[in-house]
Design an enzyme around this catalytic site. Structure first.
Site, PDB file in Angstrom:
ATOM      1  N   SER A   1      15.748  24.016  45.004  1.00 48.46           N
ATOM      2  CA  SER A   1      15.327  23.364  43.759  1.00 48.46           C
ATOM      3  C   SER A   1      16.442  23.249  42.727  1.00 48.46           C
ATOM      4  CB  SER A   1      14.143  24.108  43.129  1.00 48.46           C
ATOM      5  OG  SER A   1      14.485  25.457  42.872  1.00 48.46           O
TER       6      SER A   1
ATOM      7  N   HIS B   1      15.402  27.901  36.517  1.00 51.39           N
ATOM      8  CA  HIS B   1      16.487  26.930  36.649  1.00 51.39           C
ATOM      9  C   HIS B   1      17.307  26.761  35.373  1.00 51.39           C
ATOM     10  CE1 HIS B   1      13.141  25.782  39.393  1.00 51.39           C
ATOM     11  NE2 HIS B   1      14.133  25.787  40.263  1.00 51.39           N
TER      12      HIS B   1
ATOM     13  N   ASP C   1      13.826  26.505  32.514  1.00 52.49           N
ATOM     14  CA  ASP C   1      12.484  27.034  32.775  1.00 52.49           C
ATOM     15  C   ASP C   1      12.600  28.457  33.322  1.00 52.49           C
ATOM     16  OD1 ASP C   1      13.191  26.770  35.458  1.00 52.49           O
ATOM     17  OD2 ASP C   1      11.827  25.106  35.877  1.00 52.49           O
TER      18      ASP C   1
END
Length: 359
Positions: free
Chosen positions: A33, A326, A323
């Site tokens: 991600s 990340h 977040d």
């Protein structure tokens, strides 16, 4: 004033896109991600970011990037001199693939089972299998296997996996037994052995310039701080120690390949060290908050990630993290820029990505 100068230098570097041709003809990206640019959008998965506020500062809005703006590979793509960002595999077609493909998938790991509690994802082996399919298409486009081999030998291959094998496997005993089955050292050995298998497949399919991205200090993420830090700022050393063991073995793997595959070049990017520098010297980069997400829910904004439609913080460039897990665009610019052109000798070993491209 010093922090302003440093950030201006970083931004200038990103904006200083090469005139003319890129310094590498193509860029192939494997990862999770941290660099996914939309491959999970059509999957039945909880690991998706194709909704606002993700992409709030990105020119194309929410694309599936787990960030408010650019990821590290977007920054590197610009610095390599490409006019456009690298297309995700789920959208790549035709001669698009000659510029490269982004195979990264959120929740993916080196081990097959990693991240399964989040739903569908494309594991490292799956990403490599997708690349083998791409290579056959490149041969068809260029019309000749030798032409394709020559072309691919000049491309940059960046591989950044392993984070989820700790975050969504080894340190998640509710869902996985690996934490009981392996010591941190033996688990890292298992990951490196599996990682090596995939690198050999890439090599056998024409890859010759590899940038292996080390994993960051996962124990310092807002999510881990929310769960395991008494004061909300002290990192989880148990996790960070395991991450360093893996990174150390990744450096040894780079050295092994460089000694035993003379027609290929491998390098290690020290994402852990670059991240630690940002956290230790935040004001140098204009950061004010290093232990909480700009958006999210709960302690450190790290217990639940950004909710659809949630309003994020306004001073996004002052947060290291976007977040619960990340980095934000501001941090990604620092990491991507120092990966491309090292600022400190410890940023990469033995080359930075710019040097790798020029070899």
């Amino acid at each position: 004033m010093a922090r302003v100068c440093v950030m201006m230098m970083m931004v200038a570097m990103v904006l200083n896109v090469a005139i003319g041709e890129p310094i590498a003809p193509c860029y192939f990206i494997f990862g999770d991600s941290l660099v996914d640019s939309g491959n999970n959008n059509q999957l039945q998965s909880l690991a998706r970011a194709d909704y606002f506020p993700y992409g709030i500062d990105f020119q194309f809005g929410p694309t599936g990037r787990f960030c408010n703006g650019k990821t590290t590979v977007d920054v590197i793509t610009e610095l390599l001199g490409f006019d456009d960002y690298i297309t995700p595999y789920s959208q790549a077609s035709g001669e698009d693939i000659l510029q490269g493909v982004n195979y990264a998938s959120a929740a993916a790991g080196v081990r097959e089972e990693t991240g399964r509690q989040l739903g569908a994802r494309i594991t490292f082996a799956g990403q490599v299998a997708n690349h083998v399919n791409t290579v056959s298409q490149v041969v068809n486009i260029l019309g000749d296997e030798n032409e394709a081999a020559n072309y691919l030998s000049k491309c940059i291959y960046s591989i950044g996996l392993g984070s989820n094998d700790y975050l969504n496997n080894y340190f998640m005993p509710l869902y996985y037994s690996t934490g009981n089955q392996y010591s941190p050292d033996s688990f890292a050995n298992d990951l490196i052995n599996r990682y090596t298998e995939q690198l050999r497949i890439l090599y056998n399919n024409g890859a010759r310039k590899f940038a292996l991205i080390g994993i960051g200090a996962i124990g310092c993420s807002p999510n881990e701080l929310a769960q395991n830090s008494r004061d909300g700022t002290t990192c989880d050393e148990r996790i960070n120690s395991a991450n360093r063991i893996f990174n150390s073995k990744l450096v040894s793997l780079v050295d092994h390949f460089n000694q035993n595959t003379p027609d290929a070049k491998f390098t290690y990017i020290n994402a852990y060290g670059i991240f630690q520098d940002m956290v230790a010297n935040p004001s140098r980069y204009g950061f004010r908050v290093t232990n909480a997400g700009c958006c999210g829910v709960g302690r450190n904004n790290g217990q639940i990630t950004c909710l659809p439609g949630q309003a994020p913080c306004l001073n996004r460039d002052e947060f290291v993290f976007w977040d619960a897990f990340h980095p934000g665009e501001a941090a990604n610019i620092v990491i991507g820029s120092r990966s491309f052109r090292r600022e400190s000798p410890s940023d990469s070993h033995p080359y930075d990505i710019q040097q790798l491209a020029m070899l």
